[in-house]
Design a protein around this motif. Structure first.
Motif, short mmCIF file in Angstrom:
data_model
loop_
_atom_site.label_atom_id
_atom_site.label_comp_id
_atom_site.label_asym_id
_atom_site.label_seq_id
_atom_site.Cartn_x
_atom_site.Cartn_y
_atom_site.Cartn_z
N LEU A 1 0.84 -1.20 0.00
CA LEU A 1 0.00 0.00 0.00
C LEU A 1 0.87 1.25 0.00
O LEU A 1 0.64 2.17 -0.78
N THR A 2 1.89 1.27 0.83
CA THR A 2 2.79 2.41 0.90
C THR A 2 3.49 2.62 -0.44
O THR A 2 3.61 3.76 -0.92
N ARG A 3 3.91 1.54 -1.06
CA ARG A 3 4.56 1.63 -2.38
C ARG A 3 3.59 2.19 -3.42
O ARG A 3 3.95 3.05 -4.21
N PHE A 4 2.34 1.68 -3.41
CA PHE A 4 1.33 2.18 -4.35
C PHE A 4 1.07 3.66 -4.14
O PHE A 4 1.02 4.43 -5.09
N THR B 1 -9.83 5.17 -5.71
CA THR B 1 -10.99 4.40 -5.26
C THR B 1 -10.53 3.16 -4.52
O THR B 1 -9.39 2.70 -4.68
N PHE B 2 -11.42 2.60 -3.74
CA PHE B 2 -11.10 1.35 -3.07
C PHE B 2 -11.03 0.20 -4.07
O PHE B 2 -10.28 -0.75 -3.87
N ARG B 3 -11.74 0.33 -5.15
CA ARG B 3 -11.63 -0.68 -6.21
C ARG B 3 -10.21 -0.70 -6.76
O ARG B 3 -9.61 -1.76 -6.95
N ARG B 4 -9.65 0.47 -7.02
CA ARG B 4 -8.28 0.55 -7.54
C ARG B 4 -7.27 0.04 -6.52
O ARG B 4 -6.30 -0.65 -6.87
N LEU B 5 -7.49 0.35 -5.26
CA LEU B 5 -6.60 -0.17 -4.22
C LEU B 5 -6.64 -1.69 -4.18
O LEU B 5 -5.60 -2.34 -4.06
N THR B 6 -7.83 -2.24 -4.27
CA THR B 6 -7.99 -3.70 -4.26
C THR B 6 -7.22 -4.31 -5.42
O THR B 6 -6.51 -5.30 -5.26
N GLU B 7 -7.34 -3.71 -6.60
CA GLU B 7 -6.62 -4.20 -7.78
C GLU B 7 -5.11 -4.06 -7.59
O GLU B 7 -4.35 -4.98 -7.90
N ALA B 8 -4.66 -2.91 -7.11
CA ALA B 8 -3.23 -2.66 -6.95
C ALA B 8 -2.60 -3.61 -5.94
O ALA B 8 -1.43 -3.98 -6.07
N LEU B 9 -3.36 -3.99 -4.94
CA LEU B 9 -2.86 -4.90 -3.91
C LEU B 9 -3.09 -6.36 -4.27
O LEU B 9 -2.80 -7.26 -3.48
N ASP B 10 -3.62 -6.58 -5.47
CA ASP B 10 -3.87 -7.93 -6.00
C ASP B 10 -4.76 -8.75 -5.07
O ASP B 10 -4.50 -9.92 -4.79
N LEU B 11 -5.83 -8.10 -4.60
CA LEU B 11 -6.81 -8.77 -3.74
C LEU B 11 -8.06 -9.07 -4.54
O LEU B 11 -8.40 -8.32 -5.47
#
Length: 62
Positions: free
Chosen positions: A5-8, A21-31
């Motif tokens: 998350l910090t890296r993103f 968005t939380f959708r983008r965070l979910t994708e970026a964290l591969d969840l």
């Protein structure tokens, strides 16, 4: 997950991005998408100052 998350956030901030968005965070964290609400609740509990409904603020210090 917090390291990712910090890296993103740092990468996004370097591109001038201030919110995501939380959708983008979910994708970026591969969840899986099914974990989006859990991620949202966890992040809001851990860093409530970064929640600017309905978005997540990219911290400048990340």
């Amino acid at each position: 997950m917090l390291t990712e998350l910090t890296r993103f956030e740092a990468e996004a901030h370097s591109h001038g991005i201030t919110h995501t968005t939380f959708r983008r965070l979910t994708e970026a964290l591969d969840l899986p998408g099914a974990q989006r609400e859990e991620l949202r609740a966890l992040l809001i509990a851990m860093r409530p100052g970064q929640y600017t409904a309905p978005l997540w603020s990219i911290a400048a210090s990340s």
